[in-house]
Design a protein around this motif. Structure first.
Motif, short mmCIF file in Angstrom:
data_model
loop_
_atom_site.label_atom_id
_atom_site.label_comp_id
_atom_site.label_asym_id
_atom_site.label_seq_id
_atom_site.Cartn_x
_atom_site.Cartn_y
_atom_site.Cartn_z
N ARG A 12 -54.57 -69.72 43.75
CA ARG A 12 -55.50 -68.63 43.47
C ARG A 12 -55.94 -68.70 42.03
O ARG A 12 -55.65 -69.64 41.32
N ALA A 14 -55.71 -68.45 38.36
CA ALA A 14 -54.55 -68.47 37.48
C ALA A 14 -54.62 -67.32 36.49
O ALA A 14 -55.69 -66.93 36.06
N ALA A 15 -53.48 -66.78 36.16
CA ALA A 15 -53.45 -65.71 35.16
C ALA A 15 -53.79 -66.27 33.79
O ALA A 15 -53.60 -67.44 33.53
N TYR A 276 -53.18 -67.41 46.51
CA TYR A 276 -53.82 -68.68 46.21
C TYR A 276 -55.06 -68.88 47.05
O TYR A 276 -55.21 -68.32 48.14
N ASP A 309 -49.04 -64.97 41.12
CA ASP A 309 -49.99 -66.06 40.99
C ASP A 309 -49.34 -67.39 41.39
O ASP A 309 -48.16 -67.60 41.13
#
Length: 335
Positions: A12, A14-15, A276, A309
């Motif tokens: 997904r 990304a932070a 994700y 995440d």
């Protein structure tokens, strides 16, 4: 790590990373790589097998966990490029986005021998059964015969044929950084990075809620059968260090399928959603709220969902970001 046969291998957004991770980035990028003034060889374990490494100049990293480890050690100049499957989050959202921008994106597909050979790689960093795969014809043994060095994530060595290693996930992360430090002759930088990560973990553990650990179920994917985290993957260490208990930590496996009946019996009070790419968190939460298997679980009734995440759930420096965020979330529950 990569898009493997495991459903977990999507990604997904990304932070952006914590302030501490940003500090790590700033200090890591400027690290000077010591020149190989000795005989040109460093003996380091590749899983349980001692391997003699020459100093790599054209490293290929597969997925964010591999690249992040290299960038955290200040090794950008030794990275030729990376392979990032399409389900992975954009590298522009990484704490090391500026370092990704300095190297080449070689492919948006699964790791394969052809892309490595075409890149004239002298080292490939990936996980076993993810980047490296018998089925896809790219293994350390195959690369050895081609004169290309390889490095495998210690966490993935759990089921590596011939040379398995059993190390807890956080210890595996530290081990990888130390081993890469030796391969690239930056042992002191590796020791500094590892010490910083360990300190952050210790700080979280010291503040963890007292009493009975919160039962936590990690939901990766699956509707007929759920895919979840066993004992040998980073989310189990994240959960335990923050003051919880992975309800499937008794499974001596990495990522694995279980039954909905087993999930129901475990009565989780918190559900971690691994978020994700092609399987976003909202879709998974909606499913859990409507499925007859899960809609009456304590976590679902109380709306206790925590979104993890992808890059905070695989072996790499960002798992410590995930730990800190999950620990903060547990403290909000007032349990």
């Amino acid at each position: 790590m990569s898009m493997t046969p495991l459903p977990f291998r999507g990604r997904r957004r990304a932070a952006l990373g914590t302030a501490v991770a940003a500090t790590l980035l700033l200090t890591g990028c400027g690290a000077k790589v010591e020149q190989d003034t000795a005989a040109g060889k460093a003996t380091v374990n590749r899983c349980g097998e001692p391997v003699r490494y020459t100093l790599p100049k054209r490293t290929v990293a597969y997925e964010g966990g591999s690249a992040d480890k290299l960038f955290a050690l200040g090794l950008t100049k030794h990275v030729h490029g990376y392979v990032m499957p399409p389900a992975n989050p954009p590298v522009t959202e990484s704490p090391w986005a500026s370092e990704y921008a300095k190297v080449k994106m070689l492919s948006d597909d699964l790791l394969n021998k052809e892309v490595v050979v075409a890149a004239k790689a002298d080292l490939v960093v990936a996980g076993w059964n993810s980047g490296f795969s018998d089925r896809r014809g790219i293994t350390p043994q195959i690369l050895d015969k081609l004169g290309i060095q390889s490095f495998m994530h210690t966490e993935s060595c759990f089921n590596y044929p011939g040379h398995p290693e059993r190390v807890t996930p956080f210890e595996a992360l530290y081990t990888d950084l130390e081993r890469l430090g030796k391969i690239f002759r930056v042992e002191s930088r590796a020791a500094e990075v590892v010490a910083g990560l360990k300190k952050r973990v210790q700080d979280v553990r010291a503040r963890a809620p007292k009493g009975e650990p919160v039962p936590v179920f990690l939901y990766d994917s699956g509707t007929d059968q759920p895919f979840t985290a066993g004992r040998q993957v980073p989310p189990t260490d994240i959960i335990a260090s923050a003051g919880g208990r992975n309800v499937f930590d008794g499974l001596d496996q990495r990522w694995t399928q279980v039954t909905w009946e087993a999930v129901t019996r475990s009565a989780p009070e918190v559900i971690i959603i691994l978020d994700y790419g092609d399987q976003p968190a909202k879709k998974k939460i909606d499913f859990l709220k409507t499925s007859p298997h899960t809609r009456d679980l304590p976590a679902v009734r109380e709306d206790n969902f925590f979104v993890l995440d992808y890059n905070e759930g695989i072996s790499g420096p960002r798992v410590i970001d995930g730990l800190e965020k999950f620990a903060k979330y547990l403290h909000t529950l007032g349990r």
